[in-house]
Design a protein around this motif. Structure first.
Motif, mmCIF file in Angstrom:
data_model
loop_
_atom_site.group_PDB
_atom_site.id
_atom_site.type_symbol
_atom_site.label_atom_id
_atom_site.label_comp_id
_atom_site.label_asym_id
_atom_site.label_seq_id
_atom_site.Cartn_x
_atom_site.Cartn_y
_atom_site.Cartn_z
ATOM 1 N N ARG A 21 0.858 -1.275 -0.118
ATOM 2 C CA ARG A 21 -0.027 -0.048 -0.144
ATOM 3 C C ARG A 21 0.964 1.280 -0.002
ATOM 4 O O ARG A 21 0.349 2.363 0.014
ATOM 5 C CB ARG A 21 -0.940 0.020 1.144
ATOM 6 N N ASN A 47 -1.379 14.210 -3.867
ATOM 7 C CA ASN A 47 -1.416 12.843 -3.687
ATOM 8 C C ASN A 47 -2.344 12.168 -4.527
ATOM 9 O O ASN A 47 -2.870 11.092 -4.171
ATOM 10 C CB ASN A 47 -1.818 12.697 -2.186
ATOM 11 N N ASP A 48 -3.041 12.686 -5.733
ATOM 12 C CA ASP A 48 -3.960 12.023 -6.385
ATOM 13 C C ASP A 48 -3.535 12.092 -7.994
ATOM 14 O O ASP A 48 -4.718 12.048 -8.725
ATOM 15 C CB ASP A 48 -5.225 12.318 -6.170
ATOM 16 N N CYS A 69 1.053 7.828 -7.634
ATOM 17 C CA CYS A 69 0.282 6.937 -8.177
ATOM 18 C C CYS A 69 1.085 5.819 -8.613
ATOM 19 O O CYS A 69 0.664 5.227 -9.689
ATOM 20 C CB CYS A 69 -0.537 7.969 -9.402
ATOM 21 N N LEU A 119 2.930 2.462 -7.140
ATOM 22 C CA LEU A 119 2.966 1.483 -5.605
ATOM 23 C C LEU A 119 4.696 1.203 -5.805
ATOM 24 O O LEU A 119 5.314 0.823 -6.566
ATOM 25 C CB LEU A 119 2.365 0.110 -5.723
ATOM 26 N N MET A 121 -3.993 4.435 3.047
ATOM 27 C CA MET A 121 -4.673 3.106 2.441
ATOM 28 C C MET A 121 -4.791 1.766 2.825
ATOM 29 O O MET A 121 -3.679 1.712 3.680
ATOM 30 C CB MET A 121 -3.686 3.178 1.119
ATOM 31 N N ILE A 156 -5.014 3.458 -8.066
ATOM 32 C CA ILE A 156 -4.366 3.935 -6.856
ATOM 33 C C ILE A 156 -5.106 4.938 -6.217
ATOM 34 O O ILE A 156 -5.368 5.188 -4.907
ATOM 35 C CB ILE A 156 -2.963 4.133 -7.140
ATOM 36 N N VAL A 157 -5.642 5.749 -7.035
ATOM 37 C CA VAL A 157 -6.443 7.116 -6.530
ATOM 38 C C VAL A 157 -7.583 6.632 -5.574
ATOM 39 O O VAL A 157 -7.861 7.031 -4.621
ATOM 40 C CB VAL A 157 -6.787 8.200 -7.822
ATOM 41 N N MET A 189 -8.078 3.698 -4.323
ATOM 42 C CA MET A 189 -7.948 3.066 -2.937
ATOM 43 C C MET A 189 -7.496 3.989 -2.041
ATOM 44 O O MET A 189 -7.738 3.881 -0.816
ATOM 45 C CB MET A 189 -6.752 2.036 -3.487
ATOM 46 N N ARG A 190 -6.770 4.882 -2.429
ATOM 47 C CA ARG A 190 -6.420 5.936 -1.399
ATOM 48 C C ARG A 190 -7.388 6.864 -0.727
ATOM 49 O O ARG A 190 -7.659 7.258 0.394
ATOM 50 C CB ARG A 190 -5.305 6.882 -1.916
#
Lengths: 161, 294
Positions: free
Chosen positions: A24, A45-46, A65, A67, B1, B36-37, B39-40
Motif C-alpha cells: 500500500r 497525492n492523487d 500514483c 506503488l 490506504m 491507486i487514487v 484505493m487512497r
C-alpha cells in the motif's frame, strides 16, 4: 496477522537501493520516508499537481500514483540525481537565471518532467513545453518564466558538443 | 490506504487462474491512475491487487497486416510515441495524447480507460469508431466483443468477476479513410470532457462523397454512445458543409445528457453538435478530402 512486507531492489539515480515496503505504500512515500530522498514533494497525492514527478524507466510519472512494489528492478531518477556533484544541471541553472520559481515546491517535479521532455524532444516549441508541463501545477510564477527557462536549457543542451 | 496482497503473474494462464480464485476481491493494476487514487480515497478496497504489466501480451503493440493489436495494459504514452501507429491510426493518438497530462499518460493504460467505463472516457468514442474489438479472457476461455458493447453504465462493464480485458484489436483503416477525436473542456489541458466526440469517415476515390461514416459521442449518456443514426444519415452524401452539419444535428438528437457541475444538459446538447462537426471536419481532412461550402 498477515505480514505484507516485501523486499524490493531498484536502481535510484544510478545506485542500487534495496528497501522493504508494504504494497500500500506509494513510491513517493518510499522515496521520502524510507530513503530520505525528500527532494520529491507531496502535493495533491492523487495525480493532479505533478509535485511528485520522477522518471521511472525513462518515463515521467507521478510517484504518488505508483506503488513501491511496482518499482522492483526499475530505474528511477529523482531530483537528487539531476546535478552532477556541485555542478547544477543546465535546467536547474536556467531556472535560477530566469527566476522560474518562487516558493520552489513545484520545482523538483517541473525539473524532472522537463528533463524527460528534453531527453525525447531536444528543441521543443514553447507550445510543446506548455503542453508537456500541463501536469505540473505552479501557484506562484504564472508559468512564463518556467517555459522560458526550459527553452533556454534546451538550446544550451543542444549546442553542447 | 488499506493493506492488500500484491501479485505479479508472469503469464496469462497464471493471471486468469488468480482471477478465478479471487474473483471480485481482486483488482487488476495497469497504470493505477484510477485504481491507486480510488484505493487512497477509500472508494476501492480490493483484498488483492494483481499487476498485469509483467505479462508481455498485456503490454505489446503489434502492428500487422490484419491491423493493430494493443495489450490492454499498454500505456497511452507508449501508444502516442509509436510513429507507425500514429501514421495509420491518428484518431487513437488524438485520444491517447490528451488523457490527463504527460505523467498520467506515462502510466494510464488504454484498456484501463475502457474498463473504468466512465461516460466521459476520452479513448472510448475513438475505440468505437475505429471498430475496436475487445479480447476478454478467463480460465473458462476467450471471447471477443466490439468495444461499442463493452460499457454498461457509469463504472460498469461487461466483465464477469473472473474475466479480464486482454487486448484490443483494430482492423486496418480502409482506403480514403480518416479518423479524429476531440473534446470540449473549459481550459486547455488536464480536465474531464464536458462532451467529446470521435468520427471515422471513408470517402469515395474522388474524396467528394461519404461511403461510410461512424460517429461516437461521450459524456452525454450513461455510457459512451455509438450514434449509428448520425453516420448513416450522411452515407452516400456529398462531402460539404451541409452534410456535416446534418450529421451534427442527428448526433445532437441522440444525446441524452444530464446537468452537472461540468455543464448543463442544454450546453452538452449544443456541444455534441459542435464536437461532432469538428471531429468530422478533421476526419475528412485526414482522409484527403475537403469540406466545401456548397
Amino acid at each position: 496477522m498477515t505480514d505484507y512486507t516485501t523486499r524490493i531492489t531498484t536502481v535510484i539515480n544510478g545506485q542500487e537501493e534495496t528497501f522493504f515496503c508494504e504494497p500500500r505504500e506509494s513510491l513517493l512515500e518510499i522515496l521520502r520516508d524510507r530513503l530520505q530522498l525528500t527532494g520529491t514533494k507531496e502535493g495533491c497525492n492523487d495525480g493532479n499537481c505533478g509535485a511528485c514527478t520522477v522518471i521511472l524507466d525513462g518515463v515521467s510519472v507521478n510517484s504518488c500514483c505508483v506503488l513501491g512494489v511496482e518499482a522492483e528492478n526499475a530505474s528511477i531518477e529523482t531530483i537528487e540525481g539531476l546535478a552532477d556533484g556541485d555542478m547544477l544541471h543546465p535546467l536547474q541553472q536556467a531556472f535560477i537565471r530566469e527566476t522560474a520559481l518562487q516558493c520552489g515546491y513545484c520545482t523538483p517535479g517541473l525539473l524532472m518532467a522537463a528533463k524527460d521532455l528534453l531527453a525525447h524532444e531536444p528543441l521543443p516549441s514553447n507550445e510543446r513545453i506548455r503542453l508537456w508541463l500541463a501536469n505540473n501545477l505552479c501557484r506562484c510564477t504564472g508559468y512564463t518564466r518556467i517555459i522560458k527557462a526550459v527553452a533556454q536549457a534546451a538550446k544550451e543542451l543542444h549546442q553542447k558538443p | 490506504m488499506h493493506n492488500f496482497d500484491f501479485k505479479k503473474p508472469s503469464s496469462v494462464t497464471e493471471l486468469t487462474a488468480m482471477m478465478t480464485s479471487y474473483g471480485r476481491d481482486a483488482r487488476l493494476l495497469a497504470g493505477g491512475t484510477d485504481l491507486i487514487v480510488g484505493m487512497r480515497s477509500g472508494n476501492l478496497r480490493p483484498a488483492v491487487v494483481i499487476d498485469a504489466k509483467k505479462i508481455p501480451t498485456m503490454v505489446e503493440i503489434q502492428l500487422e497486416k490484419d491491423g493493430l493489436t494493443l495489450g490492454a495494459a499498454t500505456s497511452c504514452r507508449r501508444i502516442w510515441e509509436n510513429r507507425q501507429v500514429a501514421d495509420i491510426y491518428p484518431a487513437l493518438i488524438d485520444s491517447a495524447s490528451l488523457i490527463g497530462g504527460t505523467s498520467i499518460q506515462g502510466r494510464a493504460s488504454i484498456g484501463g480507460n475502457l474498463c473504468n467505463a466512465s461516460p466521459s472516457a476520452d479513448s472510448v468514442p475513438t475505440l468505437i469508431v475505429m471498430r475496436a474489438v475487445a479480447t476478454i479472457v478467463s480460465s473458462r476461455g476467450t471471447r471477443t466483443l466490439p468495444v461499442k458493447d463493452f460499457c454498461l453504465g457509469p463504472r460498469k462493464n461487461v466483465l464477469a468477476d473472473d474475466e479480464l480485458l486482454l487486448q484490443l484489436h483494430f482492423p486496418p483503416p480502409p482506403k480514403h479513410s480518416g479518423g479524429a477525436f476531440n473534446r470540449f473542456i473549459p481550459r486547455n489541458e488536464m480536465d474531464i470532457a464536458v462532451v467529446n466526440a470521435a468520427a471515422e469517415v471513408e470517402l469515395d476515390s474522388s474524396h467528394t462523397r461519404f461511403v461510410d461514416v461512424r460517429i461516437a459521442i461521450g459524456a452525454v449518456a450513461p455510457t459512451p454512445l455509438f450514434v449509428s443514426e448520425a453516420g448513416n444519415a450522411i452515407k452516400n452524401k456529398p462531402v460539404n458543409r451541409k452534410t456535416i452539419d446534418h450529421a451534427g444535428d442527428v448526433a445532437m438528437a441522440c444525446a441524452k445528457p444530464i446537468s452537472d457541475l461540468r455543464g448543463t444538459a442544454d450546453q452538452r446538447r449544443d456541444l455534441t453538435r459542435i464536437m461532432t462537426i469538428r471531429a468530422l471536419e478533421r476526419a475528412v481532412r485526414r482522409a484527403g478530402g475537403t469540406v466545401t461550402d456548397d
